[in-house]
Design an enzyme around this catalytic site. Structure first.
Site, short mmCIF file in Angstrom:
data_model
loop_
_atom_site.label_atom_id
_atom_site.label_comp_id
_atom_site.label_asym_id
_atom_site.label_seq_id
_atom_site.Cartn_x
_atom_site.Cartn_y
_atom_site.Cartn_z
N HIS A 120 -4.35 1.06 7.64
CA HIS A 120 -2.99 1.62 7.69
C HIS A 120 -2.86 2.79 6.72
O HIS A 120 -2.37 3.87 7.07
CB HIS A 120 -1.99 0.52 7.36
N GLU A 121 -3.31 2.59 5.47
CA GLU A 121 -3.16 3.64 4.46
C GLU A 121 -4.07 4.83 4.73
O GLU A 121 -3.67 5.98 4.54
CB GLU A 121 -3.40 3.08 3.05
N HIS A 171 -2.58 7.26 7.12
CA HIS A 171 -1.66 8.22 6.50
C HIS A 171 -2.38 9.48 6.07
O HIS A 171 -1.84 10.59 6.17
CB HIS A 171 -0.95 7.61 5.29
N GLY A 191 0.83 -1.19 0.00
CA GLY A 191 0.00 0.00 0.00
C GLY A 191 0.86 1.24 0.00
O GLY A 191 2.02 1.20 0.43
N GLN A 222 2.71 10.05 1.51
CA GLN A 222 4.03 9.41 1.60
C GLN A 222 4.95 9.84 0.47
O GLN A 222 6.16 9.68 0.57
CB GLN A 222 3.89 7.89 1.60
N CYS A 224 6.15 -0.04 7.72
CA CYS A 224 5.72 1.05 6.85
C CYS A 224 6.90 1.52 5.99
O CYS A 224 8.02 1.63 6.49
CB CYS A 224 5.20 2.20 7.71
N LEU A 225 6.62 1.82 4.73
CA LEU A 225 7.67 2.31 3.84
C LEU A 225 8.24 3.65 4.31
O LEU A 225 9.38 3.98 4.01
CB LEU A 225 7.12 2.46 2.41
#
Length: 173
Positions: A134-135, A138, A45, A50, A92-93
């Site tokens: 999660h996304e 953000h 995702g 991000q 997480c990225l």
């Protein structure tokens, strides 16, 4: 085109994102770039903030970069219902090397639009429900480091400061 992913503690990651008002050719290009970035960085995702875009847009593929079977683009996603609780091990990225267990809803219903402006309604459980939550976090300026205790966050902050100091030394500053 692969985009740079912002890393914690970049202040842009802590901001609430604006609703997408119109689907434009630029937005479609951004979506393509986000999908490419997510897959190249082995993500499941990616949220627009991000990569520095403060809009309510996520791309997800819970099957992962190897399968690329379940790609979904969701514009203006909103969780309209949730039920149950489950512990989720997440990374997480935008938070390299950090992982933690977060309490999430077991099932969620999410509404939004696809990249063509069609209404979406996704009823999700298991891993898809986790990825969606999660996304969407953000988009509200919440990272996984904001969902852990002070001690764990403090330890990660110290690690980040060390990396930043090392980067300065490596750059000759």
């Amino acid at each position: 085109m692969k985009l740079d992913i912002l890393k914690y503690p970049d202040p842009n990651l802590a901001e609430k994102c604006a609703v997408v008002e119109k689907i434009t050719p630029e937005l479609k290009k951004l979506i393509d770039d986000m999908v490419e970035t997510m897959y190249e960085d082995d993500g499941v995702g990616l949220a627009a903030p991000q990569i520095g875009e403060k809009i309510r847009l996520i791309v997800i593929d819970p099957s992962g970069p190897k399968n690329r079977e379940d790609l979904q683009i969701i514009i203006n996603p909103e969780i309209i219902a949730s039920e149950g609780k489950v512990d989720s091990e997440e990374s997480c990225l935008s938070c390299p090397t950090f992982s933690c267990v977060i309490k999430r809803s077991e099932k969620v219903t999410v509404t939004g639009m696809d990249e063509n402006g069609n209404d979406l309604k996704i009823e999700a459980d298991e891993f898809l429900a986790i990825v969606l939550q999660h996304e969407i976090d953000h988009l509200d300026g919440t990272l996984i480091v904001n969902r852990v205790g002070r001690l764990k966050k403090s330890m990660y902050d110290k690690k980040i400061k060390k990396w930043q100091q090392q980067e300065k030394i490596d750059a000759g500053e």
